[in-house]
Design an enzyme around this catalytic site. Structure first.
Site, short mmCIF file in Angstrom:
data_model
loop_
_atom_site.label_atom_id
_atom_site.label_comp_id
_atom_site.label_asym_id
_atom_site.label_seq_id
_atom_site.Cartn_x
_atom_site.Cartn_y
_atom_site.Cartn_z
N CYS A 192 5.22 -1.10 -1.16
CA CYS A 192 4.05 -1.32 -2.02
C CYS A 192 4.38 -2.15 -3.25
CB CYS A 192 3.45 0.01 -2.43
SG CYS A 192 4.64 1.09 -3.24
N GLU B 102 -1.93 6.56 -5.93
CA GLU B 102 -0.86 5.55 -5.89
C GLU B 102 -1.25 4.57 -4.81
OE1 GLU B 102 1.86 5.47 -7.83
OE2 GLU B 102 1.50 7.34 -8.90
P1 NAD Z 1 -3.68 4.31 4.38
O1 NAD Z 1 -4.54 4.38 3.17
O2 NAD Z 1 -4.23 3.72 5.60
O3 NAD Z 1 -3.21 5.79 4.80
C1 NAD Z 1 -2.61 6.68 3.87
C2 NAD Z 1 -2.89 8.11 4.29
O4 NAD Z 1 -4.30 8.33 4.28
C3 NAD Z 1 -2.40 8.44 5.71
O5 NAD Z 1 -1.84 9.72 5.69
C4 NAD Z 1 -3.69 8.40 6.53
O6 NAD Z 1 -3.67 9.30 7.62
C5 NAD Z 1 -4.73 8.83 5.52
N1 NAD Z 1 -6.06 8.29 5.83
C6 NAD Z 1 -6.35 7.18 6.53
N2 NAD Z 1 -7.70 7.00 6.60
C7 NAD Z 1 -8.25 8.02 5.92
C8 NAD Z 1 -9.59 8.40 5.64
N3 NAD Z 1 -10.63 7.70 6.09
N4 NAD Z 1 -9.79 9.51 4.87
C9 NAD Z 1 -8.75 10.22 4.42
N5 NAD Z 1 -7.47 9.92 4.67
C10 NAD Z 1 -7.20 8.83 5.41
O7 NAD Z 1 -2.34 3.60 3.90
P2 NAD Z 1 -1.08 3.24 4.78
O8 NAD Z 1 -1.45 2.16 5.73
O9 NAD Z 1 -0.44 4.46 5.30
O10 NAD Z 1 -0.09 2.67 3.66
C11 NAD Z 1 -0.11 1.33 3.25
C12 NAD Z 1 -0.83 1.18 1.94
O11 NAD Z 1 -0.35 2.10 1.00
C13 NAD Z 1 -0.62 -0.19 1.33
O12 NAD Z 1 -1.81 -0.62 0.75
C14 NAD Z 1 0.43 0.08 0.26
O13 NAD Z 1 0.43 -0.85 -0.80
C15 NAD Z 1 0.04 1.44 -0.20
N6 NAD Z 1 1.17 2.12 -0.78
C16 NAD Z 1 1.17 2.41 -2.11
C17 NAD Z 1 2.27 3.02 -2.67
C18 NAD Z 1 2.34 3.37 -4.14
O14 NAD Z 1 3.26 4.06 -4.53
N7 NAD Z 1 1.41 2.92 -4.97
C19 NAD Z 1 3.36 3.35 -1.89
C20 NAD Z 1 3.32 3.03 -0.53
C21 NAD Z 1 2.22 2.43 0.02
#
Ligand code: NAD
Length: 460
Positions: free
Chosen positions: A243, A209
């Site tokens: 998002c 997602e």
């Molecule tokens: P992110 O990808 O930075 O982090 C998400 C999760 O991944 C966190 O728990 C983080 O600790 C982990 N993570 C970070 N780096 C990682 C790595 N190198 N390897 C493995 N895991 C890692 O996203 P965010 O900043 O928390 O959220 C914002 C983003 O999420 C935006 O792009 C938004 O559009 C998207 N989002 C999508 C939805 C959806 O339902 N499609 C919902 C909410 C947010």
């Protein structure tokens, strides 16, 4: 933290069959609902600390949605879990066949910070409903909420069934070294690519997602005030950190000024003359995102807002006009309270802008013309879409929610979530009292007659 040991214990628990009965799953969902109720005040406070969400917002967009998902699963789980009988090819007669949803086993859910409760626990409801063991990794950027979630789940479940792994990217990376039977990730497209690469090593199925720039198109025949109110609601809820928030709007040239005026009016009605004082308006999650958002303010002409305050990461609801499509604010996912408003003369110009961008999670169209609606939905790809609204297609358990292309793969909520955490196993049970000899070697029919026989038997 020794994840290998945790996972071994989860695997043993899963293989014991403890999670398989529908009664067990229903009991765990009820337990989760009760724990959410018990910890509601602490959760709402944590959401306020992390994101400046008012208790009303925290309930409406987080706790309440998870409770709704649980109630929906409790109501429908027996039906979802039942075998689906299918017609059996007659040449296998006498036999019966069906598909049976099976839990994957040990699953991983990784969540983001923007709806730190809802986006972690809604997939948990699906995983439990489908009979899996679960490891959850909340976002480290919403630490208050993550802390309450950890406490709540620890009190609720044994860790060989549900385990919360606290920490940041490093923790996520080391968990992803382990073998899971299913990974459900919500977050950025960048990290989504890392997750699917890690999953590929173990051939683990994934639901991703992800994010993106969700466009809104406002046609000249749209109900302008309604469009402005609905777009303002979806864009500036949670200070734009949603998002599925409309990322930018493309408006028909002849109604652009009226649309901007209606947006300003809606924003004044929602958040007053000083949104910094509004209990309904959120804050930016941290300094890095605050600075990134402030840098976008120079990518267009400020038509409304732009006041900001680094002390509490406040950025007022902001409308930018005269934005260059090549600027950073139009090339990157904004994920904050800044709304670029672009113009189009012909609808195809708006669709051309969309074509240059990755496939979005959602597409929003405001028109009263059904031909326009048909055309736009046909030519513009997106994970989901709303006509004459924004965000609403993601609310509730009845509609599957998910992305496409760069905005993700797979979907969840309600039955779709149950499906995302289940393998649908096909079973054929054949009677033993009849065993026609034709399929066994040595083959006695010449090829021509065999072809006729196969066509006849398969009904071709
Ligand atoms: P992110 O990808 O930075 O982090 C998400 C999760 O991944 C966190 O728990 C983080 O600790 C982990 N993570 C970070 N780096 C990682 C790595 N190198 N390897 C493995 N895991 C890692 O996203 P965010 O900043 O928390 O959220 C914002 C983003 O999420 C935006 O792009 C938004 O559009 C998207 N989002 C999508 C939805 C959806 O339902 N499609 C919902 C909410 C947010």
């Amino acid at each position: 933290m020794d994840f290998t040991t945790i996972l071994q214990r989860q695997r043993i628990f899963f293989q014991s069959g403890a999670t398989r009965s529908v009664e067990f799953r229903l009991a765990q969902l009820k337990r989760l609902a009760a724990a959410l109720e018990q910890h509601e005040a602490a959760l709402l406070m944590a959401l306020q600390s992390d994101l400046g969400k008012s208790p009303a917002q925290g309930y409406a967009t987080e706790v309440g949605l998870v409770q709704m998902e649980i109630r929906h699963a409790l109501r429908h789980l027996r039906r979802w879990s039942a075998p689906q009988h299918l017609s059996t090819p007659w040449f296998t007669a006498p036999s019966r066949s069906w598909t049976q949803p099976e839990p994957f086993g040990v699953t991983l859910i990784i969540g983001p910070w923007n709806y730190p409760l809802q986006l972690l626990l809604t997939p948990l409801v699906s995983a439990i409903a489908a009979g899996n063991c679960v490891v959850l990794k909340p976002s480290e950027l919403a630490p208050h909420t993550a802390g309450v979630v950890e406490k709540l789940l620890r009190e609720c479940f044994v860790e060989e069934y549900v385990f919360v792994a606290m920490g940041g990217a490093d923790v996520s990376e080391s968990i992803l070294q382990e073998r899971f039977d299913k990974i459900f990730f919500t977050g950025s497209t960048r990290v989504g690519r890392l997750v699917i690469a890690a999953a590929a090593k173990q051939l683990t199925p994934v639901t991703l997602e992800l994010g993106g720039k969700c466009p809104a198109i406002v046609c000249a025949d749209a109900s302008l005030e309604l469009a402005a109110r609905r777009i303002a609601w979806g864009k500036f809820m949670n200070a734009g950190q949603t998002c599925v928030a409309p990322d930018f709007v493309v408006v028909a040239d002849e109604v652009l000024d009226a649309f901007v005026a209606a947006m300003k009016q809606a924003l004044r009605e929602f958040y007053g003359d000083d949104p910094a004082q509004s209990p309904d308006y959120g804050r930016i999650i941290n300094r890095a995102h605050f600075d990134r958002l402030i840098s976008y303010l120079s990518d267009g002409k400020v038509a409304h807002g732009s006041q900001h305050n680094v002390k509490d990461y406040f950025i007022a609801p902001t409308i930018l006009t005269d934005v260059d499509a090549a600027s950073a604010v139009m090339q990157e996912e904004i994920f904050g309270p800044i709304l670029p408003v672009l113009r189009f003369h012909q609808l195809d110009e708006a669709l051309d802008i969309l074509r240059t961008l990755p496939t979005p999670l959602a597409l929003y169209l405001f028109t009263r013309n059904q031909e326009t609606e048909r055309h736009v939905l046909e030519v513009a790809r997106s994970g989901g879409a709303c006509v004459n609204d924004v965000v609403s297609h993601t609310i509730g358990s009845g509609l599957p929610f998910g992305g496409l292309g760069e905005s993700g793969m797979g979907s969840y909520h309600g039955r779709a979530g149950f499906g995302a955490f289940s393998h649908h196993r096909t079973v054929l049970r054949r009677a033993t009292w009849l065993d026609l000899p034709f399929r066994y070697p040595p083959q006695k029919l010449p090829l021509n007659r065999l072809k006729h026989a196969v066509r006849y038997l398969l009904g071709d």
